[in-house]
Design an enzyme around this catalytic site. Sequence first.
Site, PDB file in Angstrom:
ATOM      1  N   TYR A  98      -0.295  -2.796   5.735  1.00 56.85           N
ATOM      2  CA  TYR A  98      -0.157  -3.503   4.464  1.00 56.85           C
ATOM      3  C   TYR A  98      -1.218  -3.021   3.478  1.00 56.85           C
ATOM      4  O   TYR A  98      -2.239  -2.445   3.858  1.00 56.85           O
ATOM      5  CB  TYR A  98      -0.248  -5.021   4.645  1.00 56.85           C
ATOM      6  CG  TYR A  98      -1.645  -5.591   4.764  1.00 56.85           C
ATOM      7  CD1 TYR A  98      -2.344  -6.046   3.636  1.00 56.85           C
ATOM      8  CD2 TYR A  98      -2.280  -5.691   6.001  1.00 56.85           C
ATOM      9  CE1 TYR A  98      -3.620  -6.585   3.739  1.00 56.85           C
ATOM     10  CE2 TYR A  98      -3.551  -6.230   6.119  1.00 56.85           C
ATOM     11  CZ  TYR A  98      -4.222  -6.670   4.985  1.00 56.85           C
ATOM     12  OH  TYR A  98      -5.474  -7.195   5.098  1.00 56.85           O
ATOM     13  N   CYS A  99      -0.947  -3.244   2.181  1.00 54.14           N
ATOM     14  CA  CYS A  99      -1.908  -2.926   1.112  1.00 54.14           C
ATOM     15  C   CYS A  99      -1.795  -4.018   0.060  1.00 54.14           C
ATOM     16  O   CYS A  99      -1.483  -5.161   0.377  1.00 54.14           O
ATOM     17  CB  CYS A  99      -1.649  -1.526   0.539  1.00 54.14           C
ATOM     18  SG  CYS A  99      -0.037  -1.345  -0.251  1.00 54.14           S
ATOM     19  N   ARG A 100      -2.008  -3.675  -1.192  1.00 54.48           N
ATOM     20  CA  ARG A 100      -1.936  -4.691  -2.249  1.00 54.48           C
ATOM     21  C   ARG A 100      -0.503  -4.980  -2.652  1.00 54.48           C
ATOM     22  O   ARG A 100      -0.109  -6.130  -2.836  1.00 54.48           O
ATOM     23  CB  ARG A 100      -2.751  -4.242  -3.478  1.00 54.48           C
ATOM     24  CG  ARG A 100      -2.821  -5.293  -4.590  1.00 54.48           C
ATOM     25  CD  ARG A 100      -3.769  -4.855  -5.695  1.00 54.48           C
ATOM     26  NE  ARG A 100      -3.295  -3.681  -6.391  1.00 54.48           N
ATOM     27  CZ  ARG A 100      -2.491  -3.716  -7.461  1.00 54.48           C
ATOM     28  NH1 ARG A 100      -2.087  -4.865  -7.946  1.00 54.48           N
ATOM     29  NH2 ARG A 100      -2.109  -2.596  -8.044  1.00 54.48           N
ATOM     30  N   ILE A 127      -0.220  -7.716   0.234  1.00 48.96           N
ATOM     31  CA  ILE A 127      -0.978  -8.971   0.293  1.00 48.96           C
ATOM     32  C   ILE A 127      -0.684  -9.849  -0.932  1.00 48.96           C
ATOM     33  O   ILE A 127      -0.832 -11.066  -0.879  1.00 48.96           O
ATOM     34  CB  ILE A 127      -2.494  -8.681   0.404  1.00 48.96           C
ATOM     35  CG1 ILE A 127      -3.261  -9.954   0.799  1.00 48.96           C
ATOM     36  CG2 ILE A 127      -3.044  -8.088  -0.886  1.00 48.96           C
ATOM     37  CD1 ILE A 127      -4.726  -9.716   1.090  1.00 48.96           C
TER      38      ILE A 127
END
Length: 208
Positions: A98-100, A127
């Site tokens: 996952y990332c932003r 996120i």
Amino acid sequence: MTTKNTLIQVKNSVDRWRSSTPLTTSSLSPGSSTENQLKLVDAKTLKDWIERDTVLLVDVREPAEHAGEHIPGSILLPLSKFDPTQMPTDPDKTLVLYCRTSNRSQQAAQKLLAAGHLEVIHLSGGIGDWKEQGLPTKVNKNAPISLMRQVQIVAGSLVFTGTMLGVFVSPAFLILSGFVGVGLMFAGITDTCAMAMLLAKLPYNQKV
């Protein structure tokens, strides 16, 4: 040939075309996959996996971002230093990136697929979507300010400086303001910010 027979032939042609046309990533809903086994998982499903302790969650954002706020239980492997050979494995758990926003996690997933991984899953919406669903994050108030705020401060300072120099010294300095504006527009369109990547390399942003 009757109209009915013509309609039947057209329908059969459409069905054959649909069956021979592969799905693309953009047409997928969370949880479905492409032929190269790049999959998306939605936030609530991921939360369920975490509660069952069946997921190995990897954050591919930069250290400062992870230090400031991250999904509990995730480990850090930044995209800027991403090495598929360093990816931790657990045969009893599902790997999820996952990332932003899910842009960087998709890039990391593609690197894993290129390195030979048969299936890679990443969080749909990153996120950001996780928080919109009201799901918990671990926040460190003593961490450096977010990269987004750092970019805003630096970009704003450059625009202000370029404008003041353009007004009081030479109009040529307005090019600086324009250059920063184009850079921010490009970052917004592509979700890739060169300034943020440069700031992420500063020593105080490397602390986890």
